[in-house]
Design an enzyme around this catalytic site. Structure first.
Site, PDB file in Angstrom:
ATOM      1  CB  THR A  58      -0.900  -0.002   1.259  1.00  0.00           C
ATOM      2  OG1 THR A  58      -1.465   1.295   1.443  1.00  0.00           O
ATOM      3  CG2 THR A  58      -0.115  -0.350   2.528  1.00  0.00           C
ATOM      4  CG  ASP A  59      -1.057   5.040  -1.056  1.00  0.00           C
ATOM      5  OD1 ASP A  59      -1.652   4.387  -0.180  1.00  0.00           O
ATOM      6  OD2 ASP A  59      -1.579   6.020  -1.643  1.00  0.00           O
ATOM      7  CD  GLU A  60      -3.268   3.704   4.676  1.00  0.00           C
ATOM      8  OE1 GLU A  60      -4.430   3.617   4.280  1.00  0.00           O
ATOM      9  OE2 GLU A  60      -2.952   3.626   5.864  1.00  0.00           O
TER      10      GLU A  60
ATOM     11  CE1 TYR B 224      -3.409  -2.563   5.916  1.00  0.00           C
ATOM     12  CE2 TYR B 224      -3.207  -0.209   5.447  1.00  0.00           C
ATOM     13  CZ  TYR B 224      -3.317  -1.523   5.008  1.00  0.00           C
ATOM     14  OH  TYR B 224      -3.334  -1.789   3.647  1.00  0.00           O
TER      15      TYR B 224
ATOM     16  CE  LYS C 259      -0.209  -4.577   3.070  1.00  0.00           C
ATOM     17  NZ  LYS C 259      -0.631  -5.913   2.552  1.00  0.00           N
TER      18      LYS C 259
HETATM   19  P1  NAD Z   1     -10.016  -7.088   2.665  1.00  0.00           P
HETATM   20  O1  NAD Z   1      -9.982  -6.779   4.122  1.00  0.00           O
HETATM   21  O2  NAD Z   1     -11.251  -6.794   1.895  1.00  0.00           O
HETATM   22  O3  NAD Z   1      -9.702  -8.645   2.445  1.00  0.00           O
HETATM   23  C1  NAD Z   1      -8.710  -9.316   3.131  1.00  0.00           C
HETATM   24  C2  NAD Z   1      -8.888 -10.804   2.877  1.00  0.00           C
HETATM   25  O4  NAD Z   1      -7.807 -11.509   3.518  1.00  0.00           O
HETATM   26  C3  NAD Z   1     -10.178 -11.384   3.438  1.00  0.00           C
HETATM   27  O5  NAD Z   1     -10.784 -12.242   2.495  1.00  0.00           O
HETATM   28  C4  NAD Z   1      -9.730 -12.155   4.670  1.00  0.00           C
HETATM   29  O6  NAD Z   1     -10.570 -13.254   4.992  1.00  0.00           O
HETATM   30  C5  NAD Z   1      -8.346 -12.617   4.236  1.00  0.00           C
HETATM   31  N1  NAD Z   1      -7.450 -12.907   5.366  1.00  0.00           N
HETATM   32  C6  NAD Z   1      -7.223 -12.122   6.446  1.00  0.00           C
HETATM   33  N2  NAD Z   1      -6.360 -12.714   7.282  1.00  0.00           N
HETATM   34  C7  NAD Z   1      -5.998 -13.891   6.697  1.00  0.00           C
HETATM   35  C8  NAD Z   1      -5.110 -14.951   7.057  1.00  0.00           C
HETATM   36  N3  NAD Z   1      -4.420 -14.909   8.208  1.00  0.00           N
HETATM   37  N4  NAD Z   1      -4.983 -15.998   6.224  1.00  0.00           N
HETATM   38  C9  NAD Z   1      -5.690 -16.057   5.066  1.00  0.00           C
HETATM   39  N5  NAD Z   1      -6.559 -15.093   4.680  1.00  0.00           N
HETATM   40  C10 NAD Z   1      -6.710 -14.026   5.486  1.00  0.00           C
HETATM   41  O7  NAD Z   1      -8.762  -6.358   2.059  1.00  0.00           O
HETATM   42  P2  NAD Z   1      -8.597  -5.623   0.637  1.00  0.00           P
HETATM   43  O8  NAD Z   1      -9.078  -4.244   0.736  1.00  0.00           O
HETATM   44  O9  NAD Z   1      -9.109  -6.527  -0.431  1.00  0.00           O
HETATM   45  O10 NAD Z   1      -6.986  -5.562   0.557  1.00  0.00           O
HETATM   46  C11 NAD Z   1      -6.258  -6.640  -0.002  1.00  0.00           C
HETATM   47  C12 NAD Z   1      -4.787  -6.308   0.055  1.00  0.00           C
HETATM   48  O11 NAD Z   1      -4.532  -5.109  -0.665  1.00  0.00           O
HETATM   49  C13 NAD Z   1      -4.260  -6.058   1.471  1.00  0.00           C
HETATM   50  O12 NAD Z   1      -2.986  -6.631   1.574  1.00  0.00           O
HETATM   51  C14 NAD Z   1      -4.187  -4.544   1.576  1.00  0.00           C
HETATM   52  O13 NAD Z   1      -3.166  -4.154   2.491  1.00  0.00           O
HETATM   53  C15 NAD Z   1      -3.841  -4.174   0.158  1.00  0.00           C
HETATM   54  N6  NAD Z   1      -4.267  -2.839  -0.280  1.00  0.00           N
HETATM   55  C16 NAD Z   1      -5.563  -2.443  -0.100  1.00  0.00           C
HETATM   56  C17 NAD Z   1      -5.976  -1.204  -0.595  1.00  0.00           C
HETATM   57  C18 NAD Z   1      -7.407  -0.721  -0.444  1.00  0.00           C
HETATM   58  O14 NAD Z   1      -7.710   0.409  -0.798  1.00  0.00           O
HETATM   59  N7  NAD Z   1      -8.344  -1.540   0.033  1.00  0.00           N
HETATM   60  C19 NAD Z   1      -5.056  -0.372  -1.251  1.00  0.00           C
HETATM   61  C20 NAD Z   1      -3.721  -0.819  -1.389  1.00  0.00           C
HETATM   62  C21 NAD Z   1      -3.353  -2.057  -0.911  1.00  0.00           C
HETATM   63  O1  DAU Z   2      -4.021   4.087   0.532  1.00  0.00           O
HETATM   64  C1  DAU Z   2      -4.253   2.708   0.519  1.00  0.00           C
HETATM   65  C2  DAU Z   2      -5.082   2.313   1.725  1.00  0.00           C
HETATM   66  O2  DAU Z   2      -6.393   2.829   1.502  1.00  0.00           O
HETATM   67  C3  DAU Z   2      -5.124   0.804   1.958  1.00  0.00           C
HETATM   68  O3  DAU Z   2      -3.840   0.339   2.271  1.00  0.00           O
HETATM   69  C4  DAU Z   2      -6.083   0.452   3.097  1.00  0.00           C
HETATM   70  O4  DAU Z   2      -6.206  -0.961   3.215  1.00  0.00           O
HETATM   71  C5  DAU Z   2      -7.438   1.049   2.786  1.00  0.00           C
HETATM   72  O5  DAU Z   2      -8.320   0.819   3.872  1.00  0.00           O
HETATM   73  C6  DAU Z   2      -7.322   2.560   2.516  1.00  0.00           C
HETATM   74  O6  DAU Z   2      -6.935   3.246   3.749  1.00  0.00           O
HETATM   75  P1  DAU Z   2      -7.619   4.637   4.180  1.00  0.00           P
HETATM   76  O7  DAU Z   2      -7.424   4.810   5.615  1.00  0.00           O
HETATM   77  O8  DAU Z   2      -7.192   5.733   3.270  1.00  0.00           O
HETATM   78  O9  DAU Z   2      -9.160   4.285   3.793  1.00  0.00           O
HETATM   79  P2  DAU Z   2     -10.533   4.544   4.571  1.00  0.00           P
HETATM   80  O10 DAU Z   2     -11.626   4.194   3.623  1.00  0.00           O
HETATM   81  O11 DAU Z   2     -10.553   3.915   5.916  1.00  0.00           O
HETATM   82  O12 DAU Z   2     -10.528   6.119   4.791  1.00  0.00           O
HETATM   83  C7  DAU Z   2     -10.445   6.997   3.666  1.00  0.00           C
HETATM   84  C8  DAU Z   2     -10.515   8.418   4.208  1.00  0.00           C
HETATM   85  O13 DAU Z   2     -11.823   8.646   4.749  1.00  0.00           O
HETATM   86  C9  DAU Z   2      -9.557   8.685   5.359  1.00  0.00           C
HETATM   87  O14 DAU Z   2      -9.060  10.009   5.254  1.00  0.00           O
HETATM   88  C10 DAU Z   2     -10.421   8.555   6.606  1.00  0.00           C
HETATM   89  C11 DAU Z   2     -11.788   9.026   6.120  1.00  0.00           C
HETATM   90  N1  DAU Z   2     -12.952   8.395   6.788  1.00  0.00           N
HETATM   91  C12 DAU Z   2     -13.005   7.045   6.803  1.00  0.00           C
HETATM   92  C13 DAU Z   2     -14.045   6.400   7.429  1.00  0.00           C
HETATM   93  C14 DAU Z   2     -14.121   4.882   7.474  1.00  0.00           C
HETATM   94  C15 DAU Z   2     -13.942   9.178   7.340  1.00  0.00           C
HETATM   95  O15 DAU Z   2     -13.909  10.425   7.300  1.00  0.00           O
HETATM   96  N2  DAU Z   2     -14.990   8.535   7.963  1.00  0.00           N
HETATM   97  C16 DAU Z   2     -15.080   7.184   8.041  1.00  0.00           C
HETATM   98  O16 DAU Z   2     -16.059   6.680   8.639  1.00  0.00           O
END
Ligand code: NAD
Ligand code: DAU
Length: 356
Positions: A128-130, A153, A157
């Site tokens: 992730t970019d985070e 988190y 990562k």
């Molecule tokens: P998500 O939370 O929707 O899904 C995570 C999945 O992993 C689930 O199906 C869960 O059951 C499975 N899981 C969790 N722990 C596990 C374990 N110990 N063994 C096997 N499976 C397990 O997450 P997502 O949003 O789909 O993110 C997927 C990946 O992409 C993550 O690694 C996250 O850090 C990365 N990522 C997410 C975002 C975003 O915006 N959501 C952006 C950049 C990177």
């Molecule tokens: O940048 C990549 C990341 O993006 C991934 O690595 C993470 O898995 C993914 O969850 C996401 O992280 P963020 O923290 O950016 O996403 P989130 O949707 O939780 O929040 C987006 C923005 O919205 C953040 O500035 C917090 C704000 N927010 C979020 C929630 C859930 C609110 O204002 N209210 C809320 O209830």
């Protein structure tokens, strides 16, 4: 490179399931083995239409379970691993970081070790970019930006990324890291900003904006992210990092007002709540290396993607109702307690900032 059997971890989550749907629609002959623990975020319904696909196998298990990982690597002659499995929500990591260290760090170490022993030819770590922390008003993350994670988190990562880097450096292990900005699209668990706000508004419920709502995220459609992962897996160079982003920066309040407009809801549904602890100010990704080296670019415009995403949540009310039940309700009550609501001068301050 030719890949025959991919072990996808976390394939029942939001992004992993999109990756699997894409792979199974491709004319390739690649077999997909999906290893997922089915935590609160993992949902078999996300892949319901592919359950009996001839190139798809599901196995419920934990990436920290070495025996399980080794068995799958050998039984299916896995030649590539794509690691999506993670605890993925920042707010939950602020409530309890233990599962984040366990899955994101220990789980990645187990996968790396077992995959190295099995001599897989590619290992792709979905990151992730985070991990880069927070930007000021200008500038972009590039591959070489220093790692400076701010939440449990993102720290977990970043730790996983460091392990991947060390395996590549020490053992010549053929690993690639991808780092992406905020994804949106169908099947996203409604704890993250977009699915939470869309589903709340569809139910005429308020939407909790943290702090001033001025924090900026760079939004990318999940299908663009998954095409990027596929490109990095097949055409990327081992040892390299590739960034993906949508070149779509928006403040949280811009997103909120857009959703209110598209769903025809009143601004009275905005509820300003206490800010996230350590809330990162701004993310923005320069993905020109991925464009140059992988021939990838984001294709879904935000306008098109957000409308399709709203339509998906509207049309899949049973999926939403199923997910927004049980433990979800406890989590929601804990995270968004009424006493978190900003009132009086703090709310006015937040509201005025939104139009500054
Ligand atoms: P998500 O939370 O929707 O899904 C995570 C999945 O992993 C689930 O199906 C869960 O059951 C499975 N899981 C969790 N722990 C596990 C374990 N110990 N063994 C096997 N499976 C397990 O997450 P997502 O949003 O789909 O993110 C997927 C990946 O992409 C993550 O690694 C996250 O850090 C990365 N990522 C997410 C975002 C975003 O915006 N959501 C952006 C950049 C990177
Ligand atoms: O940048 C990549 C990341 O993006 C991934 O690595 C993470 O898995 C993914 O969850 C996401 O992280 P963020 O923290 O950016 O996403 P989130 O949707 O939780 O929040 C987006 C923005 O919205 C953040 O500035 C917090 C704000 N927010 C979020 C929630 C859930 C609110 O204002 N209210 C809320 O209830």
């Amino acid at each position: 490179m030719l890949i025959q059997n991919i072990l996808v971890t976390g394939g029942c989550g939001f992004i992993g399931s999109e990756f699997i749907r894409q792979q199974l629609r491709l004319p390739e002959t690649t077999t997909i083995v999906n290893l997922d623990k089915l935590t609160y975020a993992g949902n078999l319904e996300n892949l319901a239409t592919f359950r009996s696909h001839p190139r798809y196998v599901f196995h419920r298990g934990d990436i920290t379970d070495r025996d399980c990982v080794e068995t799958l690597l050998s039984r299916y002659a896995i030649d590539a691993v794509v690691n999506f499995a993670a605890e993925s929500h920042v707010d939950r990591s602020l409530q309890n970081s233990a599962p984040f260290v366990n899955t994101n760090v220990v789980g990645t170490q187990v996968l790396l070790d077992a995959s190295r022993n099995a001599k897989v030819s590619r290992f792709l770590q979905v990151s992730t970019d985070e991990v880069y922390g927070s930007l000021g008003a200008t500038g972009f993350f590039v591959e070489e930006t220093s790692i400076a994670p701010n939440s449990p988190y993102s720290a977990s990562k970043a730790a996983a990324d460091m392990l991947v880097r060390a395996y590549q450096h020490s053992f010549g292990f053929p690993a690639i890291i991808t780092r992406c900005s905020d994804n949106y699209g169908p099947y996203q668990f409604p704890e993250k900003l977009l699915p939470l706000f869309i589903t709340n508004l569809l139910a005429n419920q308020s939407v909790p904006v943290y702090g001033s709502g001025q924090n900026v995220r760079d939004w990318i459609h999940v299908s663009d992210h998954c095409r990027g992962i596929d490109a990095a897996l097949r055409h990327g160079r081992p040892g390299e990092i590739y960034l993906f982003g949508g070149r779509t920066e928006k403040t949280n309040l811009e997103i909120t007002h857009l959703l209110l407009k598209l769903l025809d809801k009143p601004t009275a549904l905005i509820r300003y709540v206490a800010d996230r602890l350590g809330h990162d100010n701004r993310y923005a990704v320069d993905c020109s290396k991925s464009e140059r080296e992988l021939g990838w670019r984001p294709e879904v415009t935000f306008e098109q993607g957000i409308q399709e995403t709203i339509d998906w949540y509207r049309q899949n009310s049973a999926w939403v109702a199923n997910v927004k039940s049980g433990d979800y309700l406890d989590y929601y009550a804990r995270q968004y307690r009424q006493d978190n609501t900003l009132t009086g001068s703090s709310a006015k301050c937040a509201a005025s900032l939104s139009f500054a």
